[in-house]
Design a protein around this motif. Structure first.
Motif, PDB file in Angstrom:
ATOM      1  N   ILE A  54       0.854  -1.178   0.000  1.00 24.64           N
ATOM      2  CA  ILE A  54       0.000   0.000   0.000  1.00 24.64           C
ATOM      3  C   ILE A  54       0.896   1.235   0.000  1.00 24.64           C
ATOM      4  O   ILE A  54       2.073   1.164   0.359  1.00 24.64           O
ATOM      5  CB  ILE A  54      -0.950   0.040   1.216  1.00 24.64           C
ATOM      6  N   VAL A  55       0.333   2.349  -0.410  1.00 23.21           N
ATOM      7  CA  VAL A  55       1.070   3.614  -0.420  1.00 23.21           C
ATOM      8  C   VAL A  55       0.402   4.575   0.555  1.00 23.21           C
ATOM      9  O   VAL A  55      -0.822   4.736   0.544  1.00 23.21           O
ATOM     10  CB  VAL A  55       1.099   4.237  -1.828  1.00 23.21           C
ATOM     11  N   ILE A  56       1.218   5.178   1.415  1.00 22.70           N
ATOM     12  CA  ILE A  56       0.734   6.181   2.363  1.00 22.70           C
ATOM     13  C   ILE A  56       1.309   7.531   1.963  1.00 22.70           C
ATOM     14  O   ILE A  56       2.530   7.707   1.910  1.00 22.70           O
ATOM     15  CB  ILE A  56       1.166   5.856   3.801  1.00 22.70           C
ATOM     16  N   LEU A  57       0.435   8.473   1.642  1.00 21.08           N
ATOM     17  CA  LEU A  57       0.870   9.832   1.308  1.00 21.08           C
ATOM     18  C   LEU A  57       0.883  10.650   2.593  1.00 21.08           C
ATOM     19  O   LEU A  57      -0.115  11.255   2.986  1.00 21.08           O
ATOM     20  CB  LEU A  57      -0.067  10.444   0.268  1.00 21.08           C
ATOM     21  N   VAL A  72      -3.834  10.270  -5.588  1.00 18.18           N
ATOM     22  CA  VAL A  72      -4.618   9.103  -5.155  1.00 18.18           C
ATOM     23  C   VAL A  72      -5.203   8.388  -6.373  1.00 18.18           C
ATOM     24  O   VAL A  72      -5.138   7.155  -6.490  1.00 18.18           O
ATOM     25  CB  VAL A  72      -5.738   9.535  -4.185  1.00 18.18           C
ATOM     26  N   SER A  73      -5.762   9.157  -7.294  1.00 15.77           N
ATOM     27  CA  SER A  73      -6.318   8.567  -8.522  1.00 15.77           C
ATOM     28  C   SER A  73      -5.227   7.881  -9.334  1.00 15.77           C
ATOM     29  O   SER A  73      -5.450   6.805  -9.916  1.00 15.77           O
ATOM     30  CB  SER A  73      -6.989   9.649  -9.377  1.00 15.77           C
ATOM     31  N   PHE A  74      -4.051   8.469  -9.363  1.00 14.31           N
ATOM     32  CA  PHE A  74      -2.923   7.907 -10.109  1.00 14.31           C
ATOM     33  C   PHE A  74      -2.599   6.502  -9.608  1.00 14.31           C
ATOM     34  O   PHE A  74      -2.429   5.569 -10.406  1.00 14.31           O
ATOM     35  CB  PHE A  74      -1.706   8.832  -9.963  1.00 14.31           C
ATOM     36  N   PRO A  81      -3.338   0.181  -3.583  1.00 10.00           N
ATOM     37  CA  PRO A  81      -4.097   0.813  -2.493  1.00 10.00           C
ATOM     38  C   PRO A  81      -3.334   2.013  -1.945  1.00 10.00           C
ATOM     39  O   PRO A  81      -2.124   1.949  -1.729  1.00 10.00           O
ATOM     40  CB  PRO A  81      -4.214  -0.305  -1.451  1.00 10.00           C
ATOM     41  N   VAL A  82      -4.036   3.116  -1.710  1.00  9.96           N
ATOM     42  CA  VAL A  82      -3.371   4.346  -1.287  1.00  9.96           C
ATOM     43  C   VAL A  82      -4.261   5.099  -0.322  1.00  9.96           C
ATOM     44  O   VAL A  82      -5.493   5.045  -0.409  1.00  9.96           O
ATOM     45  CB  VAL A  82      -3.035   5.231  -2.516  1.00  9.96           C
TER      46      VAL A  82
END
Length: 285
Positions: A54-57, A72-74, A81-82
Motif C-alpha cells: 500500500i502507499v501512504i501519502l 490518489v487517482s494515479f 491501495p493508497v
C-alpha cells in the motif's frame, strides 16, 4: 550541483529488509505527499517482489489537497491501495488501519484455514529518511514506540511494535537510493528536509524552490513575501523574501544565509500554504 547521499548504514539496511520481508504480510510505502514521485524509492518495487503493498501519502496536511486527490487517482488506476495521511488525524488513522486489514485479508484468510484464527497482521513500513515514519508508528501505536527525530537517518536497527488493533509493525530505518539520477528530485528532497543539511547547499536549493513557486504558486510569493513581480531572477526573489523576513545585516544589506534558512523553514512548516512540488505524471496515450 550534484547531490549524492548514501550513508554506509543504508547498504546494511537494504540487506536487512530483504532478510525480514518473508516475515511480513503487507508492505506500506511511506511517501511525502508534497513530493510523491521524488520521495519514492526506486528500490522498493524490487525489494517487495510481489508482496501486497500500500502507499501512504504522509504529511498530506502540508500538500495541496487537489494535487493529493490526483495522486490518489494515479495510484488507484494502477491498482495500488493508497491513503493520504496526517499524523494526529484520527479519521486518517482509521482509514489507514482499515486499508491495511483489507489488503492483508487474503493472507489472514489463508492462515485462518490453517487454524490460526487470531494471527495479527504483520506490517513493514518503508520510506526514505525524514518522511515521518517514526512519528506515524508512534501515532498508530498510541505511544512513543519508535524514536523520532527531525534529522534524516536517525532510526537504527530493527524493532517490532505491537498495536492493539491486531497489527505488528516491523520498524526499519529509511532507505534511500545510492545515486540521484534525477537532480530535480534531489533538489525537492532537499527542500522538504529529506536530505541532511550538510549534503546540499541552500544557496542552490532555495533559488530553485523559489523558481518553482513562482511558476506554480505565484500568489504565495505575493501574499507571504509581498513580491509583486514573481517573474524575476530567483536571486532577486530571495532578496525580496529576505527583506520581508527581516534577514538584514548592519547597514541594510541582505543576510543571504538567514534568508535561505527562513524560506526553507517557511516552506517546511506550511507557512507558505499547502504546496505540492511533484506534478502527477501525464497519462500515456
Amino acid at each position: 550541483m550534484l547531490i549524492q547521499w548514501f550513508p554506509g548504514h543504508m547498504t546494511k539496511t537494504k540487506r536487512m529488509i530483504e532478510d525480514h520481508l518473508k516475515a511480513v504480510d503487507v508492505v506500506a510505502e511511506l511517501l511525502d505527499a508534497r513530493i510523491p514521485a521524488s520521495s519514492a524509492n526506486p528500490m522498493v518495487e524490487e525489494l517487495v517482489k510481489g508482496k501486497p503493498r500500500i502507499v501512504i501519502l504522509n504529511k498530506a496536511d502540508l500538500a495541496d489537497p487537489r494535487q493529493t486527490d490526483r495522486w490518489v487517482s494515479f495510484y488507484r488506476k494502477r491498482n495500488i491501495p493508497v491513503v493520504p495521511m496526517s499524523v494526529g488525524n484520527g479519521k486518517n488513522k482509521k482509514k489507514l488501519l482499515s486499508l491495511i486489514r483489507e489488503t492483508a485479508k487474503p493472507i489472514l484468510d489463508k492462515w485462518y484455514r490453517k487454524g490460526l484464527k487470531n494471527r495479527s497482521v504483520r506490517l513493514m513500513i518503508l520510506g526514505i529518511p525524514n518522511v515521518g515514519k517514526s512519528s506515524l508508528i508512534n501515532f498508530l501505536a498510541g505511544t512513543a514506540a519508535a524514536r523520532t527525530a527531525n534529522t534524516p537517518g536517525h532510526t537504527r536497527g530493527k524493532q517490532w511494535v505491537r498495536l492493539s488493533e491486531g497489527l505488528d509493525l516491523l520498524d526499519t530505518p529509511g532507505v534511500l537510493w545510492p545515486k540521484f539520477d534525477d537532480q530535480t528530485a534531489a533538489l525537492r528532497l532537499a527542500a522538504t528536509g529529506a536530505i541532511a543539511g550538510d549534503v546540499f547547499n541552500p544557496d542552490e536549493v532555495v533559488p530553485v524552490l523559489l523558481s518553482s513557486l513562482a511558476e506554480t504558486e505565484p500568489q504565495v510569493l505575493k501574499e507571504v513575501y509581498h513580491i509583486d513581480d514573481v517573474n524575476q531572477d530567483p536571486q532577486l526573489l530571495l532578496e525580496a523574501a529576505g527583506r520581508r523576513r527581516g534577514c538584514l545585516l548592519p547597514g541594510g544589506a541582505i543576510d543571504y544565509d538567514r534568508a535561505e534558512t527562513a524560506v526553507l523553514h517557511d516552506f517546511r512548516s506550511g507557512k507558505l500554504g499547502k504546496i505540492t512540488l511533484d506534478p502527477v505524471p501525464e497519462e500515456e496515450p
